[in-house]
Design a protein around this motif. Structure first.
Motif, mmCIF file in Angstrom:
data_model
loop_
_atom_site.group_PDB
_atom_site.id
_atom_site.type_symbol
_atom_site.label_atom_id
_atom_site.label_comp_id
_atom_site.label_asym_id
_atom_site.label_seq_id
_atom_site.Cartn_x
_atom_site.Cartn_y
_atom_site.Cartn_z
ATOM 1 N N PRO A 1 41.279 54.994 43.035
ATOM 2 C CA PRO A 1 42.115 54.173 41.948
ATOM 3 C C PRO A 1 41.919 55.410 40.373
ATOM 4 O O PRO A 1 41.430 56.326 40.210
ATOM 5 N N ASN A 2 43.393 55.883 40.269
ATOM 6 C CA ASN A 2 43.512 56.243 38.930
ATOM 7 C C ASN A 2 43.910 55.608 37.654
ATOM 8 O O ASN A 2 44.313 54.857 37.893
ATOM 9 N N PRO A 3 43.109 55.911 37.057
ATOM 10 C CA PRO A 3 43.426 55.049 35.616
ATOM 11 C C PRO A 3 44.838 55.489 35.467
ATOM 12 O O PRO A 3 45.094 54.573 34.166
ATOM 13 N N VAL A 4 45.230 56.259 35.669
ATOM 14 C CA VAL A 4 46.695 56.869 35.059
ATOM 15 C C VAL A 4 48.336 55.460 36.140
ATOM 16 O O VAL A 4 49.007 55.072 35.456
ATOM 17 N N TRP A 5 47.004 54.649 36.713
ATOM 18 C CA TRP A 5 47.977 54.190 37.713
ATOM 19 C C TRP A 5 48.534 52.299 36.788
ATOM 20 O O TRP A 5 49.444 51.650 36.552
ATOM 21 N N LEU A 6 47.272 52.350 36.123
ATOM 22 C CA LEU A 6 47.466 51.509 35.128
ATOM 23 C C LEU A 6 48.504 51.600 34.187
ATOM 24 O O LEU A 6 48.821 50.024 33.383
ATOM 25 N N ASP A 7 49.559 52.536 33.660
ATOM 26 C CA ASP A 7 50.660 52.861 32.618
ATOM 27 C C ASP A 7 51.840 52.416 33.189
ATOM 28 O O ASP A 7 52.379 52.057 32.840
ATOM 29 N N PHE A 8 51.635 52.182 34.851
ATOM 30 C CA PHE A 8 52.745 51.917 35.506
ATOM 31 C C PHE A 8 52.774 51.100 36.515
ATOM 32 O O PHE A 8 53.817 50.135 36.639
ATOM 33 N N VAL A 9 51.686 50.353 37.184
ATOM 34 C CA VAL A 9 51.885 49.079 38.136
ATOM 35 C C VAL A 9 52.329 48.028 37.088
ATOM 36 O O VAL A 9 51.886 47.950 36.171
ATOM 37 N N VAL A 10 52.685 46.710 38.291
ATOM 38 C CA VAL A 10 53.460 45.757 36.924
ATOM 39 C C VAL A 10 52.633 43.903 37.941
ATOM 40 O O VAL A 10 52.890 43.469 37.531
ATOM 41 N N THR A 11 52.282 44.323 39.207
ATOM 42 C CA THR A 11 51.377 42.994 39.607
ATOM 43 C C THR A 11 50.038 42.738 39.019
ATOM 44 O O THR A 11 50.034 43.678 38.688
ATOM 45 N N ALA A 12 49.835 41.866 38.755
ATOM 46 C CA ALA A 12 48.847 41.487 38.498
ATOM 47 C C ALA A 12 47.042 41.648 39.099
ATOM 48 O O ALA A 12 46.801 41.906 39.423
ATOM 49 N N LYS A 13 47.693 41.413 40.789
ATOM 50 C CA LYS A 13 46.630 41.938 41.506
ATOM 51 C C LYS A 13 46.665 43.414 41.756
ATOM 52 O O LYS A 13 45.200 44.031 41.464
ATOM 53 N N ALA A 14 47.599 44.516 41.077
ATOM 54 C CA ALA A 14 47.245 45.698 41.220
ATOM 55 C C ALA A 14 46.282 46.121 40.085
ATOM 56 O O ALA A 14 45.451 46.747 39.814
ATOM 57 N N ARG A 15 46.967 45.687 38.822
ATOM 58 C CA ARG A 15 46.291 46.284 37.568
ATOM 59 C C ARG A 15 44.679 45.158 37.716
ATOM 60 O O ARG A 15 43.550 46.014 37.450
ATOM 61 N N THR A 16 44.759 43.796 38.174
ATOM 62 C CA THR A 16 43.264 43.773 38.393
ATOM 63 C C THR A 16 41.868 44.694 39.199
ATOM 64 O O THR A 16 40.958 44.248 38.907
ATOM 65 N N ALA A 17 43.237 45.314 40.549
ATOM 66 C CA ALA A 17 41.963 45.768 41.075
ATOM 67 C C ALA A 17 41.562 46.885 40.514
ATOM 68 O O ALA A 17 40.808 47.340 41.232
ATOM 69 N N ILE A 18 42.728 47.552 40.270
ATOM 70 C CA ILE A 18 42.389 48.761 39.441
ATOM 71 C C ILE A 18 41.055 49.221 38.511
ATOM 72 O O ILE A 18 40.097 49.686 38.882
ATOM 73 N N ARG A 19 41.570 47.937 37.861
ATOM 74 C CA ARG A 19 40.352 47.722 36.427
ATOM 75 C C ARG A 19 38.955 47.689 37.159
ATOM 76 O O ARG A 19 37.983 48.357 37.011
ATOM 77 N N HIS A 20 38.897 46.872 38.454
ATOM 78 C CA HIS A 20 37.293 46.389 39.177
ATOM 79 C C HIS A 20 37.110 47.901 40.158
ATOM 80 O O HIS A 20 35.443 48.040 39.727
ATOM 81 N N ALA A 21 38.075 48.704 40.719
ATOM 82 C CA ALA A 21 37.307 49.589 41.025
ATOM 83 C C ALA A 21 37.151 50.620 40.203
ATOM 84 O O ALA A 21 36.356 51.586 41.089
ATOM 85 N N LEU A 22 37.561 50.914 39.329
ATOM 86 C CA LEU A 22 37.334 52.405 38.328
ATOM 87 C C LEU A 22 36.194 51.489 37.854
ATOM 88 O O LEU A 22 35.199 52.822 37.818
ATOM 89 N N LYS A 23 36.161 50.397 37.299
ATOM 90 C CA LYS A 23 34.993 50.196 37.002
ATOM 91 C C LYS A 23 33.441 50.332 37.992
ATOM 92 O O LYS A 23 32.214 50.562 37.229
ATOM 93 N N ARG A 24 33.302 49.694 38.946
ATOM 94 C CA ARG A 24 32.512 50.494 40.342
ATOM 95 C C ARG A 24 32.230 51.734 40.320
ATOM 96 O O ARG A 24 31.241 52.144 40.440
ATOM 97 N N LEU A 25 33.385 52.482 40.189
ATOM 98 C CA LEU A 25 33.260 53.906 40.789
ATOM 99 C C LEU A 25 32.490 54.465 39.428
ATOM 100 O O LEU A 25 31.732 54.561 39.382
ATOM 101 N N LYS A 26 32.963 54.141 38.143
ATOM 102 C CA LYS A 26 32.242 54.176 37.004
ATOM 103 C C LYS A 26 30.430 53.756 36.571
ATOM 104 O O LYS A 26 29.894 54.594 36.625
#
Length: 731
Positions: A474-499
């Motif tokens: 996942p790329n943090p930039v994706w959070l700037d353009f995704v519109v579904t809550a599922k994608a936004r939540t999953a990206i944040r979760h994955a980025l936190k896990r990666l970090k």
């Protein structure tokens, strides 16, 4: 069916006129007698008596006895023909929140299911050390979680909100606006998501009137003035449609309909229209007995009136997210008035008006449930997944708001499966809609067999293929353009896990280096000593301690000193050089992720002499040794990290070059092509005209190392329009 004796009924020979409370109660009983058994009515009577006693002495802001509110909520549910447990829970829905009675007391008298329903609707009353916004978010989260266990929780809450909105005018203006905004942003969209359109329309119009009273009044007056002439035309159209249906032998009910005020206002607002430019205020609905008749009626209407091209929607073949099904078409009626026609079966009409409540209200859809219920269950499970990944309650409630966007698009997978997404959804949204694993390793997308940017909005009917890569992330930039809550939540979760993973890896490497300066290895440390240090640090495990180091919240050599048991003096002798620099060493491989960042002021690249500093929360920040912004950090020796580049580093790094170029047509395209020829890509470009002849162009490009940068600059310097080229170490 005889009424049960007691307070819920009233003796026939009672001389005094009934009170307002008794009158409301009688109306509720008459509704319940139509579909509840005597035993169930007796349970409702006990619930009323219990609630009335619990709320004794309490009054609403209007001065009415408080019990009138639970009775009104129960009546709204009775009109939906909800089961006896829901009616009982409605009568009791405020006793836990507003009286001294606990959940256990409700369970003891009325059973666990009723107690769970009442508790699910109740707000959290005591949340320590939290703001009002956080408390509201926590209460909302609690209700949503209760709803995942029993969908009736949200039905009771919606009925509660509807009665509060009907009586909202007694509240002070600021409170009215707050409640109305919450209703329009959350509760009306939830009602729509559950297919309860009649309830949703009333919530929206009541919310509109409370939030924007002047706009509401003006629009209502305009609609009333227009209703006369257009109403006559609509009646004529309905008569013509009925006549034609009789002629062709199709049995159907035809009724006119008027778009509700909030819907008209939103259309005017979003499309920047005046009221006179909104043409689909009026329409009609045809309800028939079968799906085949729906499509026959569509042809009949198109033979009577011309349809508007592109305005025919088939929600029978592809239902909406809430299970709604109908055929929609916009017709050009008499005097060129546009009329929207809806065609559906009786079962579809039941679901369209009552959504998931149609399961209780209409016997013909009772046995197997209905599509709205199936969609509601899917959505509820989706909410459950979102809350598990959400960082906090406020993040969760924002995700739910995003998820309630009503407009949909429909795209196809290469296998022909239909995926429903919100308007403006991107390939990344689609990837996460398929599965979170697909989204996490998404690297590209093909739309109608052509490679497309991941940020491109999708459109209905497109065939979309998600391209996955083994090293995708996942790329943090994706959070700037995704519109579904599922994608936004999953990206944040994955980025936190990666970090977390990257911080753990970096922290381990830093502590290992610091221990090496003390002639120790992690494997040689005493386990009891490790546990003592972990406990003293106030973290849960040794891995958590290493993460703290990787994130820059703890200094590696101090942690190494504690783990080794070396005294402060010995650490000074063994762990640091003569000039005070940190001997602990970190070799950069280019895959450290978010826990190692590079100063944007100097943008170091492999081959540059570099220095590293620990920054709390950011991990290690790397600068060029000649950077002007590291003067303060140089004095803080305890924050230094000795860093260098790995010989086999495989990554690209941004660097800034400035080019003075002759200002002629096509010069920018030539420069960009030359950069691409050398295997570099452009991240950003800016142009500044110095005079009529010369322009300064700044490119932020990606290079592998200093040799690669030198090759790019040599190639550019040889071009005729280029006057001067330099690498900029400040941006």
């Amino acid at each position: 069916m005889a009424r049960p004796a007691g307070v819920i009924g009233k003796a026939a020979d009672e001389p005094a006129p009934p009170s307002d409370t008794q009158r409301r109660l009688d109306e509720l009983v008459r509704l319940l007698e139509e579909y509840l058994e005597a035993e169930q009515l007796a349970l409702v009577e006990r619930a009323y008596q219990f609630s009335a006693a619990a709320h004794e002495g309490q009054r609403r802001r209007s001065g009415e006895p408080y019990i009138t509110h639970p009775i009104a909520v129960a009546r709204i549910l009775a009109e939906m023909r909800l089961d006896s447990e829901s009616i009982v829970a409605a009568l009791l829905h405020d006793v836990i929140e507003d009286t001294a009675i606990a959940k256990e007391g409700v369970a003891e008298r009325f059973g666990e299911q009723v107690a769970e329903l009442v508790d699910g609707v109740s707000k959290l009353t005591a949340i320590d050390s939290k703001s009002k916004a956080e408390a509201q978010a926590e209460s909302f989260r609690k209700m949503i979680l209760a709803m995942t266990r029993d969908i009736r929780v949200i039905l009771i809450k919606l009925a509660d909100r509807l009665h509060n909105m009907r009586t909202i005018w007694i509240m002070p203006p600021h409170k009215r606006r707050q409640i109305a905004r919450e209703t329009l942003e959350i509760y009306a969209p939830i009602a729509q998501r559950l297919g309860m359109n009649a309830l949703r329309n009333e919530l929206e119009d009541l919310g509109f009137a409370a939030l924007y009273p002047l706009r509401y009044r003006a629009l209502k007056e305009k609609l009333a003035r227009q209703r006369g002439r257009r109403g006559v035309i609509l009646d004529t159209v309905c008569d013509q449609v009925r006549t034609r249906l009789e002629q062709v032998g199709v049995a159907g009910e035809v009724a006119g309909r008027e778009k509700h005020l909030w819907s008209i206002y939103c259309k005017m607002l979003h499309k920047q229209l005046n009221f006179r430019d909104v043409f689909d205020v009026y329409g009609f609905r045809v309800v028939v007995s079968s799906i085949d008749d729906c499509y026959r009626v569509l042809g009949i209407l198109h033979s009577l009136y011309k349809p508007r091209p592109g305005r025919i929607k088939d929600y029978i073949a592809i239902p909406k997210a809430n299970g709604y099904q109908s055929l929609h078409t916009t017709l050009i009626g008499p005097h060129r008035i546009r009329l929207e026609a809806q065609i559906r079966t009786r079962e579809m009409h039941a679901v369209a008006e009552s959504g998931i409540a149609a399961h209780w209200l209409y016997k013909e859809v009772h046995d197997d449930g209905n599509k709205a219920q199936l969609r509601a269950r899917e959505w509820v499970q989706h909410l459950l997944e979102m809350q598990r990944s959400a960082g906090n309650s406020q993040e969760f409630i924002e995700s739910v708001k995003i998820d309630l966007v009503p407009d949909e698009i429909y795209v196809f997978t290469p296998k022909g499966d239909i995926i429903e997404l919100p308007s403006n959804a991107t390939p990344v949204d689609l990837a996460y809609a398929i599965h979170s694993d697909v989204g996490d390793c998404c690297v590209a997308a093909k739309v109608d067999h052509r490679l497309t940017s991941l940020r491109t909005p999708l459109q209905t009917g497109q065939v979309v293929e998600i391209v996955r890569g083994p090293f995708g992330r996942p790329n943090p930039v994706w959070l700037d353009f995704v519109v579904t809550a599922k994608a936004r939540t999953a990206i944040r979760h994955a980025l936190k896990r990666l970090k977390d993973e990257e911080a753990l890896d970096l922290g381990r490497r830093m502590v290992e280096r610091a221990l090496a300066a003390l002639s120790l290895e992690i494997e040689q440390l005493d386990q009891a000593r490790i546990e003592q240090v972990v406990e003293g640090a106030g973290v849960g495990s040794f891995d958590e301690l290493l993460k703290e180091v990787g994130l820059g919240r703890r200094v590696s050599w101090l942690v190494a000193q504690q783990l080794s048991g070396v005294t402060q003096g010995e650490a000074e002798l063994e762990g640091r050089g003569e000039s005070g620099e940190q001997i602990g060493h970190l070799t950069l491989r280019g895959n450290e992720g978010a826990v190692v960042s590079f100063g944007r002021c100097c943008r170091p690249i492999p081959g540059d002499p570099i220095v590293g500093f620990v920054s709390s929360g950011r991990g290690v920040v790397v600068h060029h040794q000649e950077c002007k912004n590291i003067g303060v950090q140089r004095k803080r020796h305890e924050n230094w990290v000795d860093v260098d580049w790995d010989e086999a580093i495989d990554a690209e790094f941004p660097t800034l070059i400035s080019i003075d170029v002759v200002n002629e047509r096509g010069a920018l395209a030539l420069l960009a092509h030359a950069i691409a020829e050398q295997g570099s890509s452009i991240e950003h470009v800016s142009i500044e005209e110095r005079d009529g002849m010369i322009a300064t162009v700044r490119f932020l490009i990606l290079v592998r190392d200093r040799r690669h940068l030198a090759a790019v600059m040599r190639h550019l310097r040889a071009m005729a329009p280029v006057q001067r080229i330099v690498r900029k170490k400040d941006s």
